[in-house]
Design a protein around this motif. Structure first.
Motif, PDB file in Angstrom:
ATOM      1  N   LYS A  31       0.844  -1.211   0.000  1.00 57.39           N
ATOM      2  CA  LYS A  31       0.000   0.000   0.000  1.00 57.39           C
ATOM      3  C   LYS A  31       0.880   1.262   0.000  1.00 57.39           C
ATOM      4  O   LYS A  31       1.917   1.304   0.670  1.00 57.39           O
ATOM      5  N   ASN A  52      -4.408  -2.382   1.369  1.00 63.59           N
ATOM      6  CA  ASN A  52      -5.447  -1.954   2.302  1.00 63.59           C
ATOM      7  C   ASN A  52      -6.731  -1.509   1.634  1.00 63.59           C
ATOM      8  O   ASN A  52      -7.789  -1.580   2.242  1.00 63.59           O
ATOM      9  N   MET A 189       3.615  -7.292  12.194  1.00 63.63           N
ATOM     10  CA  MET A 189       3.939  -6.310  11.162  1.00 63.63           C
ATOM     11  C   MET A 189       5.436  -5.998  11.269  1.00 63.63           C
ATOM     12  O   MET A 189       6.174  -6.731  11.911  1.00 63.63           O
ATOM     13  N   SER A 190       5.877  -4.909  10.618  1.00 65.38           N
ATOM     14  CA  SER A 190       7.323  -4.640  10.584  1.00 65.38           C
ATOM     15  C   SER A 190       7.969  -4.661  11.963  1.00 65.38           C
ATOM     16  O   SER A 190       9.064  -5.180  12.137  1.00 65.38           O
ATOM     17  N   ARG A 205       2.382  -9.677   8.076  1.00 61.29           N
ATOM     18  CA  ARG A 205       2.071  -8.616   7.108  1.00 61.29           C
ATOM     19  C   ARG A 205       3.100  -7.510   7.267  1.00 61.29           C
ATOM     20  O   ARG A 205       3.030  -6.717   8.196  1.00 61.29           O
ATOM     21  N   GLY A 207       5.226  -4.286   5.735  1.00 58.25           N
ATOM     22  CA  GLY A 207       5.309  -3.244   4.715  1.00 58.25           C
ATOM     23  C   GLY A 207       6.632  -2.507   4.742  1.00 58.25           C
ATOM     24  O   GLY A 207       7.547  -2.782   3.970  1.00 58.25           O
ATOM     25  N   SER A 208       6.742  -1.558   5.671  1.00 65.71           N
ATOM     26  CA  SER A 208       7.890  -0.643   5.641  1.00 65.71           C
ATOM     27  C   SER A 208       9.238  -1.344   5.773  1.00 65.71           C
ATOM     28  O   SER A 208      10.224  -0.889   5.188  1.00 65.71           O
ATOM     29  N   ARG A 214       6.651   4.412   4.109  1.00 65.06           N
ATOM     30  CA  ARG A 214       5.665   4.892   3.146  1.00 65.06           C
ATOM     31  C   ARG A 214       5.744   6.397   3.057  1.00 65.06           C
ATOM     32  O   ARG A 214       5.788   7.078   4.084  1.00 65.06           O
TER      33      ARG A 214
HETATM   34  C1  LIG Z   1       0.033  -1.151   6.739  1.00 66.48           C
HETATM   35  C2  LIG Z   1      -0.357  -2.444   7.350  1.00 66.48           C
HETATM   36  C3  LIG Z   1       0.615  -3.426   7.624  1.00 66.48           C
HETATM   37  C4  LIG Z   1       2.099  -3.221   7.396  1.00 66.48           C
HETATM   38  O1  LIG Z   1       2.605  -2.283   8.290  1.00 66.48           O
HETATM   39  P1  LIG Z   1       4.183  -2.046   8.462  1.00 66.48           P
HETATM   40  O2  LIG Z   1       4.318  -1.515   9.838  1.00 66.48           O
HETATM   41  O3  LIG Z   1       4.592  -1.092   7.409  1.00 66.48           O
HETATM   42  O4  LIG Z   1       4.848  -3.356   8.318  1.00 66.48           O
HETATM   43  C5  LIG Z   1       0.163  -4.630   8.134  1.00 66.48           C
HETATM   44  N1  LIG Z   1      -1.144  -4.874   8.373  1.00 66.48           N
HETATM   45  C6  LIG Z   1      -2.085  -3.952   8.127  1.00 66.48           C
HETATM   46  C7  LIG Z   1      -3.514  -4.272   8.411  1.00 66.48           C
HETATM   47  C8  LIG Z   1      -1.723  -2.710   7.626  1.00 66.48           C
HETATM   48  O5  LIG Z   1      -2.674  -1.793   7.415  1.00 66.48           O
END
Ligand SMILES: *Cc1c(COP(=O)(O)O)cnc(C)c1O
Length: 217
Positions: A31, A52, A189-190, A205, A207-208, A214
């Motif tokens: 995202k 997302n 997450m990260s 999950r 992302g960063s 982002r």
């Molecule tokens: C954005 C998001 C992530 C990833 O977040 P990061 O901290 O960048 O890894 C994981 N799960 C959901 C539901 C998100 O909205």
């Protein structure tokens, strides 16, 4: 940070938890990332991505999906019933099933299409009023209801409160999954995916830590 770093850390977390290699699926959360970064991660061979928003996911993935047979797309953000059809057609899995009305809409689409993406029920483990997810005390009944509708619920998902240790939320989600005979756990997450793997996550999950921060806007 990069895909290679995160993958190495994930394999190490699996080993540390005494779990089989590749028992955890890494969802790269693309995202709000520019095309060049997405293509770089695709170029490294990664094929499992999370988004997302339905519309943004279409922009990122509609054309790419036509060329990549092995692409696997996960919806991680809130889903409005009026976007359910579009989401249903694009995503292989949805992690944010959190209310009866959406369950009914997905059940109708599943009937119509003769198939359904894999589903995770989102649980609001921190009982935060501003956050999506079914309340922990209502999760068992909601999972049962989804099963009555023949929806393919394969697991649970949570986003722990920002200001609390994530561990206890991961453990709570794992306990709810276990008593409902669900094997999937979408958590981590990260900042906390290694702790999530230790608590039994099957899908993290990230992302960063893969793509970089982002950029706003
Ligand atoms: C954005 C998001 C992530 C990833 O977040 P990061 O901290 O960048 O890894 C994981 N799960 C959901 C539901 C998100 O909205």
């Amino acid at each position: 940070m990069s895909l290679a770093d995160v993958t190495a850390r994930l394999r190490a977390a699996e080993r540390a938890a005494g779990r089989p290699e590749h028992s955890v699926t890494l969802i790269a959360v693309s995202k709000v990332q520019p095309d060049a970064r997405i293509d770089a991660v695709l170029g490294q061979g990664h094929r499992v991505f999370g988004e997302n928003r339905v519309q943004e996911a279409g922009r990122h993935w509609q054309a790419r999906a036509a060329e990549l047979r092995d692409l696997e797309l996960h919806l991680l953000g809130p889903l409005q019933s009026n976007k359910a059809r579009q989401a249903f057609e694009l995503f292989d899995a949805m992690h944010t099933l959190d209310r009866p009305k959406l369950a009914d809409a997905l059940a109708r689409l599943a009937q119509e299409h003769g198939r359904c993406p894999d589903l995770f029920v989102q649980v609001n483990t921190g009982k935060e009023p501003q956050k999506a997810g079914i309340m922990p005390g209502e999760a068992d009944a909601f999972v049962a209801r989804c099963r009555q509708l023949d929806l393919p619920v394969i697991g649970l998902m949570c986003i722990p409160p920002i200001d609390a240790p994530a561990d206890e939320h991961f453990r709570m989600l794992a306990a709810i999954a276990e008593r409902n005979d669900l094997s999937g756990l979408s958590m981590g997450m990260s900042g906390d995916f290694e702790a999530a793997v230790a608590a039994g996550a099957t899908h993290v999950r990230v992302g960063s830590a893969i793509f970089g921060e982002r950029e706003p806007g």
